[in-house]
Design an enzyme around this catalytic site. Structure first.
Site, PDB file in Angstrom:
ATOM      1  N   GLU A 142      -4.757   4.866  -3.570  1.00  0.00           N
ATOM      2  CA  GLU A 142      -5.780   3.879  -3.218  1.00  0.00           C
ATOM      3  C   GLU A 142      -6.819   4.405  -2.241  1.00  0.00           C
ATOM      4  O   GLU A 142      -8.011   4.074  -2.339  1.00  0.00           O
ATOM      5  CB  GLU A 142      -5.115   2.625  -2.635  1.00  0.00           C
ATOM      6  CG  GLU A 142      -4.407   1.753  -3.654  1.00  0.00           C
ATOM      7  CD  GLU A 142      -2.992   2.194  -3.962  1.00  0.00           C
ATOM      8  OE1 GLU A 142      -2.321   1.526  -4.760  1.00  0.00           O
ATOM      9  OE2 GLU A 142      -2.565   3.236  -3.399  1.00  0.00           O
ATOM     10  N   GLN A 158      -4.026  -3.186  -7.443  1.00  0.00           N
ATOM     11  CA  GLN A 158      -3.100  -3.850  -8.375  1.00  0.00           C
ATOM     12  C   GLN A 158      -2.525  -5.111  -7.735  1.00  0.00           C
ATOM     13  O   GLN A 158      -2.362  -6.137  -8.397  1.00  0.00           O
ATOM     14  CB  GLN A 158      -1.995  -2.888  -8.776  1.00  0.00           C
ATOM     15  CG  GLN A 158      -1.239  -3.322 -10.007  1.00  0.00           C
ATOM     16  CD  GLN A 158      -0.411  -2.199 -10.581  1.00  0.00           C
ATOM     17  OE1 GLN A 158       0.641  -1.874 -10.017  1.00  0.00           O
ATOM     18  NE2 GLN A 158      -0.859  -1.598 -11.678  1.00  0.00           N
ATOM     19  N   PHE A 159      -2.252  -5.023  -6.445  1.00  0.00           N
ATOM     20  CA  PHE A 159      -1.901  -6.168  -5.621  1.00  0.00           C
ATOM     21  C   PHE A 159      -2.603  -5.989  -4.281  1.00  0.00           C
ATOM     22  O   PHE A 159      -2.738  -4.859  -3.794  1.00  0.00           O
ATOM     23  CB  PHE A 159      -0.384  -6.284  -5.415  1.00  0.00           C
ATOM     24  CG  PHE A 159       0.383  -6.613  -6.664  1.00  0.00           C
ATOM     25  CD1 PHE A 159       0.644  -7.929  -7.004  1.00  0.00           C
ATOM     26  CD2 PHE A 159       0.833  -5.605  -7.507  1.00  0.00           C
ATOM     27  CE1 PHE A 159       1.342  -8.228  -8.170  1.00  0.00           C
ATOM     28  CE2 PHE A 159       1.520  -5.893  -8.663  1.00  0.00           C
ATOM     29  CZ  PHE A 159       1.776  -7.217  -9.008  1.00  0.00           C
ATOM     30  N   ALA A 160      -3.018  -7.087  -3.676  1.00  0.00           N
ATOM     31  CA  ALA A 160      -3.725  -6.995  -2.395  1.00  0.00           C
ATOM     32  C   ALA A 160      -2.878  -6.289  -1.343  1.00  0.00           C
ATOM     33  O   ALA A 160      -3.421  -5.628  -0.447  1.00  0.00           O
ATOM     34  CB  ALA A 160      -4.115  -8.389  -1.905  1.00  0.00           C
ATOM     35  N   ASP A 161      -1.560  -6.416  -1.459  1.00  0.00           N
ATOM     36  CA  ASP A 161      -0.659  -5.779  -0.500  1.00  0.00           C
ATOM     37  C   ASP A 161      -0.882  -4.262  -0.453  1.00  0.00           C
ATOM     38  O   ASP A 161      -0.737  -3.631   0.600  1.00  0.00           O
ATOM     39  CB  ASP A 161       0.795  -6.047  -0.883  1.00  0.00           C
ATOM     40  CG  ASP A 161       1.054  -7.499  -1.228  1.00  0.00           C
ATOM     41  OD1 ASP A 161       1.779  -8.158  -0.484  1.00  0.00           O
ATOM     42  OD2 ASP A 161       0.500  -7.968  -2.259  1.00  0.00           O
ATOM     43  N   PHE A 162      -1.225  -3.673  -1.614  1.00  0.00           N
ATOM     44  CA  PHE A 162      -1.336  -2.220  -1.699  1.00  0.00           C
ATOM     45  C   PHE A 162      -2.587  -1.682  -1.019  1.00  0.00           C
ATOM     46  O   PHE A 162      -2.754  -0.468  -0.896  1.00  0.00           O
ATOM     47  CB  PHE A 162      -1.321  -1.773  -3.162  1.00  0.00           C
ATOM     48  CG  PHE A 162      -0.064  -2.130  -3.916  1.00  0.00           C
ATOM     49  CD1 PHE A 162       1.069  -2.573  -3.239  1.00  0.00           C
ATOM     50  CD2 PHE A 162      -0.011  -2.036  -5.295  1.00  0.00           C
ATOM     51  CE1 PHE A 162       2.232  -2.912  -3.917  1.00  0.00           C
ATOM     52  CE2 PHE A 162       1.148  -2.367  -5.993  1.00  0.00           C
ATOM     53  CZ  PHE A 162       2.278  -2.804  -5.300  1.00  0.00           C
ATOM     54  N   HIS A 176       4.265  -8.027  -2.649  1.00  0.00           N
ATOM     55  CA  HIS A 176       3.382  -8.444  -3.744  1.00  0.00           C
ATOM     56  C   HIS A 176       2.848  -9.855  -3.539  1.00  0.00           C
ATOM     57  O   HIS A 176       2.347 -10.460  -4.484  1.00  0.00           O
ATOM     58  CB  HIS A 176       4.126  -8.387  -5.083  1.00  0.00           C
ATOM     59  CG  HIS A 176       4.569  -7.026  -5.488  1.00  0.00           C
ATOM     60  ND1 HIS A 176       5.687  -6.428  -4.965  1.00  0.00           N
ATOM     61  CD2 HIS A 176       4.038  -6.128  -6.358  1.00  0.00           C
ATOM     62  CE1 HIS A 176       5.843  -5.223  -5.502  1.00  0.00           C
ATOM     63  NE2 HIS A 176       4.856  -5.017  -6.349  1.00  0.00           N
TER      64      HIS A 176
END
Length: 658
Positions: free
Chosen positions: A397, A419-423, A464
């Site tokens: 990222e 892919q997920f905001a967490d990442f 996630h």
């Protein structure tokens, strides 16, 4: 040191000498000025000038170079007026950063130079993005990016090399291995014999070059450039050299063994090249003296101009107006027909129509090409736009965000899908330190949208399910958008893509397939910074965004007697404070409802703003309702307890009864 001139003419050899002499003489002057207190800080490149000069001289002026703070030769070889460099180092207005950043932490599109940030690694990803833009245009240009041996330990270095290798980007990754990362020697930095060996793992062609031999450097770069123009691919170049001064002047060189300093002094790139040209009869004492006099005169004249320039007079408007690139919102009104579609379909429609509207728009993310993304939002996009514009990325990222910045620098628009905001945490640095600060620092836009599938309610657990907008709302230079309805999602996404500033675009996953709305089939836009008043009442103001908008609507439907203004913020930065204040002044009571955890969330700032601006209108304390201050759990019972949905109604009624 042995010089092989190959096909270089006498004139070319002499020109290289002029180019390497100039930064040396400027540096010698700077060392005097820093002792006099006329320059605050200096990162010396004495001993390694041949790399910056040799690389720059071999590239066309239209090709981008990304130097570091020890690469004065890049700037002088590109013939930047010295008065501007001197003004930059003194923090004067005619420098490149208006006094906002120092040394070489700047870029200039006029000279196709993109400077570093202190975090080092992101500039490698920027080079990927610039080279990708060149490759998409098939213009046969290469990009050169500098880094030090210390920065090769950073994750961004490895991510950028991997992207360049996978995408076959024409990037020259230039490692200046000068022996020390500040005071840490190379044997404490890495355990491989040569840093060039790291290229093998990425399938990248790599070379070791004498970093003090300007002729070898110039000839090698010239040859590699020709090969990369015909067959785009990255190369990794390790230049063996040495830093003869401290990391910066204040740090000194006491940590360096004296015998090592003596050894490298004999390899001085300027002195050895001077001797070589003298032996060839190309350089005489008279010519050398004349060159010294000309360059010193140029230095003195330009230094006088910079010294005479007035110091910057600060103004609040001057500072705040430069945080964002000015953007005139282009209103495109919605038209019929409309269609009843899901939130996820509205996002996909906005992306598709923006791709058609902006032929220079590139989408990047994990699994977004043939697979269509984790949520199938880009399903079918490769058939419409091709894999050049809809690009699967490796799992990296940080470098992908930086690549988006590089695309922006070189005339493209970029969308990066997390892919997920967490990442996004693994891409946090380039967002908050690169994208957010670029326009303020040196007037360069960051035309990048980062899409953030976020939120709980799906039992996806701690990695996630976060809604982490507060990480970004406090960072000046970023815009943050968080729609709750399909209609808003499409219009705001279109505007975010049009806006040349960096935008974090939050998309609540639970809303993707659960919320339907009539949405115009054609393209339209909605301005950022304008909240929506969903319900009107006189008893209380409910301020919310994202999924809690729907939770609040459910609460009001179950309690029809509650007369409430319900404000859907839609965008968090810029924030529609006018809508908030007008409503609170009318109702006298305010409650802020967010899905994020309570402490440090945006609700706290909105509460503070209301207290500061509407205190005399308040009939009760401002209330905040948010998730528990814990990570978000997986099991449904625990997640239900974590989320604020089951607590909102009680707090709202208590506020009404106050």
């Amino acid at each position: 040191m042995i010089f092989y001139r190959q096909n270089l003419t006498d004139s070319q050899l002499l020109d290289l000498y002029k180019k390497i002499l100039k930064p040396r003489l400027i540096e010698e002057k700077m060392l005097i000025l820093i002792r006099q207190g006329k320059v605050s800080k200096w990162f010396s490149g004495i001993g390694q000038e041949a790399i910056a000069v040799g690389v720059t001289a071999a590239l066309d002026e239209s090709e981008y170079i990304l130097p570091m703070h020890r690469n004065l030769g890049v700037f002088t070889t590109r013939n930047i007026p010295l008065r501007r460099l001197f003004s930059q180092w003194q923090g004067k207005a005619s420098g490149f950063t208006k006094g906002r950043d120092r040394s070489f932490h700047f870029g200039t599109q006029e000279y196709n130079i993109i400077g570093m940030i202190s975090h080092l690694g992101p500039q490698l990803g920027i080079a990927d993005g610039i080279a990708l833009a060149d490759k998409l245009q098939n213009n046969k240009k290469v990009t050169a990016v500098f880094t030090g041996e210390g920065a090769t330990s950073e994750g961004d270095f490895h991510e950028a090399l991997n992207i360049a290798a996978v995408w076959k980007l024409p990037v020259m990754f230039i490692i200046e291995n000068n022996g020390y990362g500040l005071s840490t020697p190379t044997n404490e930095q890495y355990s491989c014999e040569n840093l060039a060996d790291k290229g093998i793992g990425y399938g990248i062609e790599s070379y070791i070059i004498d970093g003090n031999n300007i002729v070898e450097i110039f000839n090698k770069i010239t040859k590699l450039k020709e090969e990369m123009q015909e067959d785009p691919h990255p190369v990794l170049l390790e230049f063996k050299t040495f830093r003869m001064r401290g990391h910066e002047e204040a740090s000194g060189t006491k940590y360096v063994p004296e015998e090592l300093m003596d050894e490298w002094a004999t390899k001085d790139p300027v002195g050895n090249y001077r001797n070589y040209l003298t032996e060839l009869g190309i350089l005489t004492a008279e010519i050398d003296e004349k060159l010294h006099e000309e360059i010193k005169h140029e230095i003195d004249i330009n230094l006088s101009i910079a010294n005479a320039e007035m110091d910057i007079v600060p103004t609040l408007s001057g500072e705040l107006d430069d945080v964002y690139k000015p953007y005139n919102f282009e209103e495109v009104n919605p038209t019929l027909p409309s269609e009843n579609i899901r939130f996820i379909d509205a996002i996909s429609s906005g992306l598709k129509q923006s791709m058609l509207r902006h032929e220079n728009l590139v989408i990047m993310g994990q699994d977004i090409a043939e697979y269509g993304g984790a949520f199938k939002i880009t399903d079918g996009f490769t058939n419409l736009f091709g894999k050049e514009r809809v690009r699967n990325t490796p799992i990296c990222e940080s470098a992908v965000v930086s690549t988006g910045m590089g695309l922006s620098i070189n005339g493209y628009k970029a969308i990066v899908e997390m892919q997920f905001a967490d990442f996004v945490s693994t891409g946090f640095n380039p967002i908050v330190n690169l994208l957010a600060k670029s326009h303020y620092r040196w007037g360069e836009k960051a035309d990048v949208v980062v899409r953030m599938p976020c939120g709980g309610g799906t039992q996806a657990g701690p990695f996630h399910s976060q809604t982490n907008e507060a990480w970004f709302t406090k960072t000046p230079g970023l815009k943050v958008v968080y729609p709750a309805f399909p209609y808003d999602a499409k219009g705001l996404l279109n505007t975010s893509i049009n806006d040349p500033n960096p935008v974090l675009f939050f998309e609540h996953k639970q809303l993707y397939r659960s919320i339907y709305q009539e949405v115009p089939a054609d393209y339209y836009t909605i301005p950022l910074g304008k909240a929506a008043l969903l319900k009107e009442g006189s008893a209380v103001t409910i301020i919310t965004f994202g999924a809690p908008v729907h939770w609040a609507l459910e609460t009001l439907a179950n309690n029809p007697e509650i007369e409430a203004d319900l404000i859907d913020l839609r965008t968090l930065q810029p924030l529609d404070t006018e809508a908030i204040f007008n409503s609170v002044k009318k109702t006298g009571k305010a409650i802020i409802y967010q899905e994020d955890t309570l402490f440090g969330g945006i609700a706290s700032d909105i509460s503070a703003l209301i207290m500061e601006e509407c205190f005399e209108y308040l009939d009760a304390p401002v209330k905040r309702v948010a998730s528990l201050d814990s990570p978000i759990p997986f099991t449904k019972a625990l997640e239900d307890q974590f989320l604020p949905k089951n607590r909102f109604e009680q707090v709202l009624k208590e506020l009404l009864e106050y």
